[in-house]
Design a protein around this motif. Structure first.
Motif, short mmCIF file in Angstrom:
data_model
loop_
_atom_site.label_atom_id
_atom_site.label_comp_id
_atom_site.label_asym_id
_atom_site.label_seq_id
_atom_site.Cartn_x
_atom_site.Cartn_y
_atom_site.Cartn_z
N LEU A 101 32.49 49.91 31.11
CA LEU A 101 32.87 49.83 32.52
C LEU A 101 32.87 48.39 33.01
CD1 LEU A 101 30.80 52.89 33.76
CD2 LEU A 101 33.30 52.73 33.79
N GLN A 102 31.87 47.63 32.61
CA GLN A 102 31.81 46.23 33.03
C GLN A 102 32.94 45.42 32.42
OE1 GLN A 102 27.75 45.26 31.97
NE2 GLN A 102 26.98 45.81 34.00
N GLN A 103 33.30 45.73 31.17
CA GLN A 103 34.42 45.05 30.54
C GLN A 103 35.73 45.34 31.28
OE1 GLN A 103 34.46 46.07 26.34
NE2 GLN A 103 32.33 45.41 26.08
N ALA A 104 35.80 46.52 31.89
CA ALA A 104 37.00 46.90 32.65
C ALA A 104 36.98 46.32 34.06
CB ALA A 104 37.10 48.42 32.71
N GLY A 105 35.92 45.61 34.40
CA GLY A 105 35.85 44.95 35.71
C GLY A 105 35.14 45.73 36.79
N TYR A 106 34.49 46.84 36.41
CA TYR A 106 33.80 47.65 37.41
C TYR A 106 32.35 47.20 37.57
CZ TYR A 106 37.78 50.79 36.71
OH TYR A 106 39.04 51.33 36.62
N GLN A 107 31.74 47.63 38.69
CA GLN A 107 30.33 47.33 38.96
C GLN A 107 29.51 48.60 38.77
OE1 GLN A 107 29.47 46.60 43.08
NE2 GLN A 107 27.28 46.86 42.76
N VAL A 108 28.55 48.59 37.87
CA VAL A 108 27.68 49.74 37.66
C VAL A 108 26.45 49.58 38.56
CG1 VAL A 108 26.25 51.02 36.02
CG2 VAL A 108 28.47 50.10 35.30
N ASN A 109 26.26 50.53 39.48
CA ASN A 109 25.18 50.39 40.46
C ASN A 109 23.92 51.19 40.11
OD1 ASN A 109 26.01 53.00 41.01
ND2 ASN A 109 26.86 52.54 43.03
N GLN A 110 24.02 52.11 39.12
CA GLN A 110 22.84 52.89 38.76
C GLN A 110 23.15 53.76 37.54
OE1 GLN A 110 19.47 55.33 41.18
NE2 GLN A 110 21.53 56.00 41.60
N ILE A 111 22.11 54.14 36.81
CA ILE A 111 22.20 55.16 35.77
C ILE A 111 21.36 56.35 36.22
CG2 ILE A 111 21.66 55.77 33.38
CD1 ILE A 111 22.05 52.80 32.68
#
Length: 205
Positions: A155-165
């Motif tokens: 997801l980060q490689q695709a430019g998204y921001q991960v806010n939680q797991i």
């Protein structure tokens, strides 16, 4: 697992509070998804117990309870929910559908373990969202934490921001510490102690 295990009508599962859903969901885990024996996990580790989360997330009422409980814990800015196939597939679908009934739009994304072998050769299945979109990663059972972290990386490689797991069960075998080392907030609905204590109450010696 008995498909009629949950006595309450499914419609009632929409109206009760999420706190009231924890007990029947824990019961569902302990009446089939949790087993004791000798098992080899995905991580390669041996274990005296095994949790098959899909026996809960692919149970119609189980999926609904899981979706409501996870939805209640999503950060307010979350636009999409995502996870690594196969364990997260029913989770992201259920949470996205539950969001509709809660008047909240959440786009489901499924992350492949390997790139698609044809067409766009994409790792991520679902609508393409703007860069920086806040996404919560969902997982059924966390052991070492590597599966969800792989989803985070894609997801980060695709430019998204991960806010939680967010996970259903934390086996407490290093996953939480791994996420903390990557500055990733982490929550689980249940710990392995929750599961085992309830299972023991259903199987008295």
């Amino acid at each position: 697992m008995d498909p009629l295990l949950i006595a309450a009508p499914s419609a009632a599962l929409f109206s009760v509070s999420t706190d009231e859903l924890r007990s029947p969901l824990l019961d569902l885990f302990c009446r089939g998804a949790y087993q004791e024996g000798d098992f080899v996990l995905t991580s390669g580790q041996r274990s005296t117990y095994y949790i098959n989360g899909k026996l809960v997330t692919l149970h119609p009422q189980g999926a609904l309870m899981v979706a409501r409980l996870l939805l209640d814990r999503l950060p307010p800015d979350t636009v999409a929910v995502a996870g690594l196939t196969l364990g997260a597939d029913p989770l992201v679908t259920a949470v996205s559908l539950a969001g509709v009934y809660d008047e909240r739009t959440l786009f489901p994304l499924i992350i492949r373990k390997e790139a698609k072998g044809h067409g766009t050769r994409a790792y991520i299945e679902g609508l393409e969202l703007p860069p920086g979109t806040p996404i919560t990663v969902l997982e059924d059972v966390v052991t070492t934490g590597q599966s969800a972290l792989k989803a985070v990386d894609r997801l980060q490689q695709a430019g998204y921001q991960v806010n939680q797991i967010l996970a259903l069960v934390d086996r407490q075998q290093g996953g939480a510490e791994l996420y903390q080392s990557h500055d990733l907030p982490f929550q689980a609905l249940f710990t392995i102690q929750d599961i085992q204590a309830h299972w023991a109450s259903l199987h008295p010696i």
